[in-house]
Design a protein around this motif. Structure first.
Motif, PDB file in Angstrom:
ATOM      1  N   VAL A  12       0.844  -1.199   0.000  1.00  0.00           N
ATOM      2  CA  VAL A  12       0.000   0.000   0.000  1.00  0.00           C
ATOM      3  C   VAL A  12       0.880   1.250   0.000  1.00  0.00           C
ATOM      4  O   VAL A  12       0.617   2.209  -0.737  1.00  0.00           O
ATOM      5  CB  VAL A  12      -0.978  -0.006   1.193  1.00  0.00           C
ATOM      6  CG1 VAL A  12      -1.660   1.333   1.366  1.00  0.00           C
ATOM      7  CG2 VAL A  12      -2.024  -1.098   1.015  1.00  0.00           C
ATOM      8  N   VAL A  13       1.945   1.249   0.793  1.00  0.00           N
ATOM      9  CA  VAL A  13       2.875   2.388   0.832  1.00  0.00           C
ATOM     10  C   VAL A  13       3.540   2.571  -0.526  1.00  0.00           C
ATOM     11  O   VAL A  13       3.634   3.691  -1.038  1.00  0.00           O
ATOM     12  CB  VAL A  13       3.924   2.202   1.949  1.00  0.00           C
ATOM     13  CG1 VAL A  13       5.048   3.209   1.824  1.00  0.00           C
ATOM     14  CG2 VAL A  13       3.270   2.305   3.315  1.00  0.00           C
ATOM     15  N   THR A 111       5.949   1.151  -7.835  1.00  0.00           N
ATOM     16  CA  THR A 111       5.344   0.103  -7.005  1.00  0.00           C
ATOM     17  C   THR A 111       6.202  -1.156  -7.022  1.00  0.00           C
ATOM     18  O   THR A 111       6.411  -1.777  -5.981  1.00  0.00           O
ATOM     19  CB  THR A 111       3.918  -0.205  -7.490  1.00  0.00           C
ATOM     20  OG1 THR A 111       3.153   0.997  -7.474  1.00  0.00           O
ATOM     21  CG2 THR A 111       3.242  -1.228  -6.616  1.00  0.00           C
ATOM     22  N   ALA A 112       6.721  -1.515  -8.182  1.00  0.00           N
ATOM     23  CA  ALA A 112       7.580  -2.704  -8.262  1.00  0.00           C
ATOM     24  C   ALA A 112       8.867  -2.503  -7.467  1.00  0.00           C
ATOM     25  O   ALA A 112       9.276  -3.382  -6.703  1.00  0.00           O
ATOM     26  CB  ALA A 112       7.892  -3.021  -9.725  1.00  0.00           C
ATOM     27  N   LEU A 118      11.515  -1.710  -0.170  1.00  0.00           N
ATOM     28  CA  LEU A 118      11.012  -1.399   1.175  1.00  0.00           C
ATOM     29  C   LEU A 118      11.165  -2.562   2.151  1.00  0.00           C
ATOM     30  O   LEU A 118      11.619  -2.349   3.281  1.00  0.00           O
ATOM     31  CB  LEU A 118       9.559  -0.926   1.112  1.00  0.00           C
ATOM     32  CG  LEU A 118       9.335   0.482   0.571  1.00  0.00           C
ATOM     33  CD1 LEU A 118       7.840   0.784   0.466  1.00  0.00           C
ATOM     34  CD2 LEU A 118      10.014   1.526   1.426  1.00  0.00           C
ATOM     35  N   PRO A 119      10.837  -3.809   1.760  1.00  0.00           N
ATOM     36  CA  PRO A 119      11.088  -4.910   2.703  1.00  0.00           C
ATOM     37  C   PRO A 119      12.568  -5.058   3.047  1.00  0.00           C
ATOM     38  O   PRO A 119      12.910  -5.355   4.188  1.00  0.00           O
ATOM     39  CB  PRO A 119      10.570  -6.152   1.969  1.00  0.00           C
ATOM     40  CG  PRO A 119       9.570  -5.639   1.013  1.00  0.00           C
ATOM     41  CD  PRO A 119      10.076  -4.278   0.599  1.00  0.00           C
ATOM     42  N   LEU A 120      13.445  -4.850   2.067  1.00  0.00           N
ATOM     43  CA  LEU A 120      14.879  -4.944   2.347  1.00  0.00           C
ATOM     44  C   LEU A 120      15.321  -3.893   3.352  1.00  0.00           C
ATOM     45  O   LEU A 120      16.149  -4.160   4.225  1.00  0.00           O
ATOM     46  CB  LEU A 120      15.687  -4.801   1.054  1.00  0.00           C
ATOM     47  CG  LEU A 120      15.558  -5.926   0.046  1.00  0.00           C
ATOM     48  CD1 LEU A 120      16.342  -5.607  -1.214  1.00  0.00           C
ATOM     49  CD2 LEU A 120      16.007  -7.244   0.642  1.00  0.00           C
ATOM     50  N   LEU A 121      14.755  -2.707   3.239  1.00  0.00           N
ATOM     51  CA  LEU A 121      15.088  -1.628   4.157  1.00  0.00           C
ATOM     52  C   LEU A 121      14.687  -1.983   5.586  1.00  0.00           C
ATOM     53  O   LEU A 121      15.463  -1.830   6.524  1.00  0.00           O
ATOM     54  CB  LEU A 121      14.395  -0.331   3.720  1.00  0.00           C
ATOM     55  CG  LEU A 121      14.610   0.897   4.583  1.00  0.00           C
ATOM     56  CD1 LEU A 121      16.054   1.373   4.431  1.00  0.00           C
ATOM     57  CD2 LEU A 121      13.653   1.987   4.193  1.00  0.00           C
ATOM     58  N   PHE A 122      13.477  -2.496   5.753  1.00  0.00           N
ATOM     59  CA  PHE A 122      13.003  -2.851   7.088  1.00  0.00           C
ATOM     60  C   PHE A 122      13.667  -4.126   7.604  1.00  0.00           C
ATOM     61  O   PHE A 122      13.949  -4.236   8.787  1.00  0.00           O
ATOM     62  CB  PHE A 122      11.481  -3.002   7.096  1.00  0.00           C
ATOM     63  CG  PHE A 122      10.779  -1.684   7.009  1.00  0.00           C
ATOM     64  CD1 PHE A 122      10.749  -0.834   8.091  1.00  0.00           C
ATOM     65  CD2 PHE A 122      10.168  -1.288   5.832  1.00  0.00           C
ATOM     66  CE1 PHE A 122      10.114   0.385   8.013  1.00  0.00           C
ATOM     67  CE2 PHE A 122       9.527  -0.069   5.742  1.00  0.00           C
ATOM     68  CZ  PHE A 122       9.504   0.774   6.834  1.00  0.00           C
TER      69      PHE A 122
END
Length: 135
Positions: A12-13, A111-112, A118-122
């Protein structure tokens, strides 16, 4: 379950970031900021539609036109944009052909990238915290 919700939130982000990027880069792609609630609903509906349409469009393309398999993401993004713009809630307007075509490409690309980065960052922060606990 938490992983599913986390990935959904990140998607969503990333969808919101893609729509905002298209708004900033294109004149014919406009977020109606005075209707911020409509934009938030647009992001949520867009993300849900994109999640549902991508596998369906992929299955249809694989069955009827295998040559189009590479463009599934962009095509499902375009369909999702059409649905979101046609909703009477406001929040997003696309007024010209450039906005439709380049907007779909920009939203798809951001979005891709967001779905991957984003998951890698978190996760990097979480992995660092786990490594710190082991020492």
């Amino acid at each position: 379950m938490i992983t599913f919700l986390f990935r959904g939130l990140l998607y969503v982000v990333s969808a919101g970031l893609g729509l905002i990027a298209a708004d900033l880069l294109l004149d014919g792609f406009t977020i109606e900021w005075d209707k911020w609630w409509g934009f938030v609903i647009c992001i949520l509906i867009f993300a849900i539609l994109q999640s549902v349409l991508a596998p369906w469009v992929g299955k249809m393309a694989n069955r009827y036109a295998p040559v189009l398999m590479g463009g599934i993401g962009i095509f499902s993004t375009l369909i999702s944009l059409v649905v979101v713009v046609l909703l009477p809630i406001g929040g997003l307007r696309i007024t010209d052909l450039t906005g439709w075509l380049l907007g779909a490409v920009i939203v798809w690309l951001i979005t891709a990238l967001g779905s991957v980065l984003l998951p890698l960052l978190f996760l990097r922060k979480k992995v660092g915290a786990v490594k710190g606990q082991r020492r």
